[in-house]
Design a protein around this motif. Sequence first.
Motif, PDB file in Angstrom:
ATOM      1  N   PRO A  72       0.926  -1.147  -0.006  1.00 41.11           N
ATOM      2  CA  PRO A  72       0.001   0.045  -0.180  1.00 41.11           C
ATOM      3  C   PRO A  72       0.921   1.274  -0.096  1.00 41.11           C
ATOM      4  O   PRO A  72       0.252   2.164  -0.584  1.00 41.11           O
ATOM      5  N   SER A  73       2.013   1.029   0.401  1.00 41.24           N
ATOM      6  CA  SER A  73       2.948   2.370   0.723  1.00 41.24           C
ATOM      7  C   SER A  73       3.567   2.651  -0.778  1.00 41.24           C
ATOM      8  O   SER A  73       4.011   3.560  -1.124  1.00 41.24           O
ATOM      9  N   LEU A  74       4.008   1.237  -1.316  1.00 34.25           N
ATOM     10  CA  LEU A  74       4.785   1.443  -2.412  1.00 34.25           C
ATOM     11  C   LEU A  74       3.895   1.834  -3.869  1.00 34.25           C
ATOM     12  O   LEU A  74       4.418   2.549  -4.784  1.00 34.25           O
ATOM     13  N   ARG A  75       2.635   1.365  -3.726  1.00 32.28           N
ATOM     14  CA  ARG A  75       1.686   1.884  -4.927  1.00 32.28           C
ATOM     15  C   ARG A  75       1.597   3.464  -5.234  1.00 32.28           C
ATOM     16  O   ARG A  75       1.801   3.628  -6.403  1.00 32.28           O
ATOM     17  N   PRO A  76       1.512   4.393  -4.205  1.00 34.04           N
ATOM     18  CA  PRO A  76       1.300   5.655  -4.602  1.00 34.04           C
ATOM     19  C   PRO A  76       2.766   6.227  -5.405  1.00 34.04           C
ATOM     20  O   PRO A  76       2.632   7.203  -6.082  1.00 34.04           O
ATOM     21  N   LEU A  77       3.895   5.497  -4.986  1.00 32.11           N
ATOM     22  CA  LEU A  77       5.166   6.134  -5.285  1.00 32.11           C
ATOM     23  C   LEU A  77       5.258   5.625  -6.860  1.00 32.11           C
ATOM     24  O   LEU A  77       6.185   6.444  -7.540  1.00 32.11           O
ATOM     25  N   ARG A  78       4.401   4.962  -7.384  1.00 29.29           N
ATOM     26  CA  ARG A  78       4.819   4.644  -8.751  1.00 29.29           C
ATOM     27  C   ARG A  78       4.366   5.522  -9.741  1.00 29.29           C
ATOM     28  O   ARG A  78       4.849   5.462 -11.023  1.00 29.29           O
ATOM     29  N   VAL A  79       3.454   6.396  -9.300  1.00 34.42           N
ATOM     30  CA  VAL A  79       2.874   7.370 -10.158  1.00 34.42           C
ATOM     31  C   VAL A  79       3.610   9.011  -9.715  1.00 34.42           C
ATOM     32  O   VAL A  79       3.309   9.717 -10.273  1.00 34.42           O
ATOM     33  N   LYS A  80       4.718   8.785  -8.970  1.00 34.98           N
ATOM     34  CA  LYS A  80       5.452   9.936  -8.653  1.00 34.98           C
ATOM     35  C   LYS A  80       6.697  10.083  -9.249  1.00 34.98           C
ATOM     36  O   LYS A  80       7.362   8.888  -9.468  1.00 34.98           O
ATOM     37  N   GLN A  81       7.323  11.134  -9.556  1.00 33.15           N
ATOM     38  CA  GLN A  81       8.689  10.992 -10.095  1.00 33.15           C
ATOM     39  C   GLN A  81       9.744  11.071  -8.858  1.00 33.15           C
ATOM     40  O   GLN A  81       9.531  11.565  -7.707  1.00 33.15           O
ATOM     41  N   ILE A  82      10.766  10.163  -8.951  1.00 29.20           N
ATOM     42  CA  ILE A  82      11.488   9.695  -7.868  1.00 29.20           C
ATOM     43  C   ILE A  82      12.998  10.578  -8.101  1.00 29.20           C
ATOM     44  O   ILE A  82      13.566  10.772  -9.285  1.00 29.20           O
ATOM     45  N   GLN A  83      13.421  11.333  -7.068  1.00 28.92           N
ATOM     46  CA  GLN A  83      14.551  12.197  -7.054  1.00 28.92           C
ATOM     47  C   GLN A  83      15.770  11.285  -6.576  1.00 28.92           C
ATOM     48  O   GLN A  83      15.378  10.431  -5.828  1.00 28.92           O
ATOM     49  N   PRO A  84      16.789  11.379  -7.013  1.00 27.72           N
ATOM     50  CA  PRO A  84      18.142  10.731  -6.942  1.00 27.72           C
ATOM     51  C   PRO A  84      18.177  10.746  -5.238  1.00 27.72           C
ATOM     52  O   PRO A  84      18.187   9.682  -4.811  1.00 27.72           O
ATOM     53  N   ASN A  85      18.047  11.736  -4.652  1.00 28.12           N
ATOM     54  CA  ASN A  85      18.436  11.937  -3.172  1.00 28.12           C
ATOM     55  C   ASN A  85      17.525  12.590  -2.340  1.00 28.12           C
ATOM     56  O   ASN A  85      17.715  13.773  -1.758  1.00 28.12           O
ATOM     57  N   GLY A  86      16.097  12.376  -2.486  1.00 25.64           N
ATOM     58  CA  GLY A  86      15.274  12.715  -1.983  1.00 25.64           C
ATOM     59  C   GLY A  86      13.931  12.105  -1.812  1.00 25.64           C
ATOM     60  O   GLY A  86      13.717  11.032  -2.474  1.00 25.64           O
ATOM     61  N   ARG A  87      12.710  13.036  -1.578  1.00 34.08           N
ATOM     62  CA  ARG A  87      11.527  12.382  -1.519  1.00 34.08           C
ATOM     63  C   ARG A  87      11.153  12.387  -3.006  1.00 34.08           C
ATOM     64  O   ARG A  87      11.237  13.419  -3.750  1.00 34.08           O
ATOM     65  N   PRO A  88      10.107  11.548  -3.326  1.00 35.63           N
ATOM     66  CA  PRO A  88       9.336  11.468  -4.582  1.00 35.63           C
ATOM     67  C   PRO A  88       8.668  12.568  -4.746  1.00 35.63           C
ATOM     68  O   PRO A  88       8.002  12.993  -4.042  1.00 35.63           O
ATOM     69  N   ARG A  89       8.547  13.093  -6.094  1.00 34.57           N
ATOM     70  CA  ARG A  89       7.675  14.366  -6.475  1.00 34.57           C
ATOM     71  C   ARG A  89       6.747  13.915  -7.289  1.00 34.57           C
ATOM     72  O   ARG A  89       6.857  13.063  -8.293  1.00 34.57           O
TER      73      ARG A  89
END
Lengths: 116, 174
Positions: free
Chosen positions: B153-170
């Motif tokens: 459930p925590s990983l699913r929302p991350l799939r639609v975000k942009q991942i920053q190399p050293n930070g939180r997904p945007r």
Amino acid sequence: MTRNHEVISAFLDDEPFEPAALAEALADPAGRDLLIDFVLLRHLAQSEESAAVLTSAPSQPRNKPLYLVAAAAVIVALLGGYQIGQRQSTDEAGRPPTATRVVQADSVWQELGGVK
Amino acid sequence: MTDTETLFVFYQDRLRRYLSRASGEPELARDLTQEVFLRVSRVAVPVAPESQLAGWLFRIARNVVIDHHRQRKRRPEAPLEPADRATPASQETTSALNQALSTLPELDRDVFLMREMSGLTYDEIAKACELTPDAVRNRIHRARLQLREALAPSLRPLRVKQIQPNGRPRRVTP
């Protein structure tokens, strides 16, 4: 899936892997999903860790009450000492000091011969 | 690299990251890192290649964590207050991640954390945990599969975000 997809973990971790095994694993949609989830998992673990360290770094909350208690104890001790000192000094101010030694003076003035 | 001071400069951050997660109490990570180097200072640092030194150092760190957990069991104290500056969403994720990590077998959790938090190689982890590199590879993969399932459930929302190399997904804006 666990066995033949271990190559994905090795690839992700920059460890030696067989390119053919990786190609096979990534040809499977489940393998591609796995790679993406492993990247997200890494991201999640590392971001949360940095957040936790950043928020905990500036102060040591568990030591705070101890510091407060120590500071309060010092203030109470200083105020108490001041109060006691004040009381003692006002009590003694009106009284003459108690004699510690009695010197007997001669009752008759004596003139010494030769000295004028 | 043979003295404690050099080891401290080189490894303190990596150790702190591992100890932060392995202890489950990020607030204690600094104290535990100091404890590791206190133990290091009591023995002679072995003259060895870097990969072996890392393994040696993290074996000590692992023992520090084990001792810490034992002490916690013996003298249960109220858990430390979590840092409250995190947003509710990230608090939820942190809690889910900690919960998921706590369900892993101890050794699997350690190899996973040494890899993800401290960037140790399989060889270094093998030395730290007294395993073979193949066993490390196997355990890391198994840990990831378990965490993936627990954190779906925590990983699913991350799939639609942009991942920053050293930070939180945007979030990706259309």
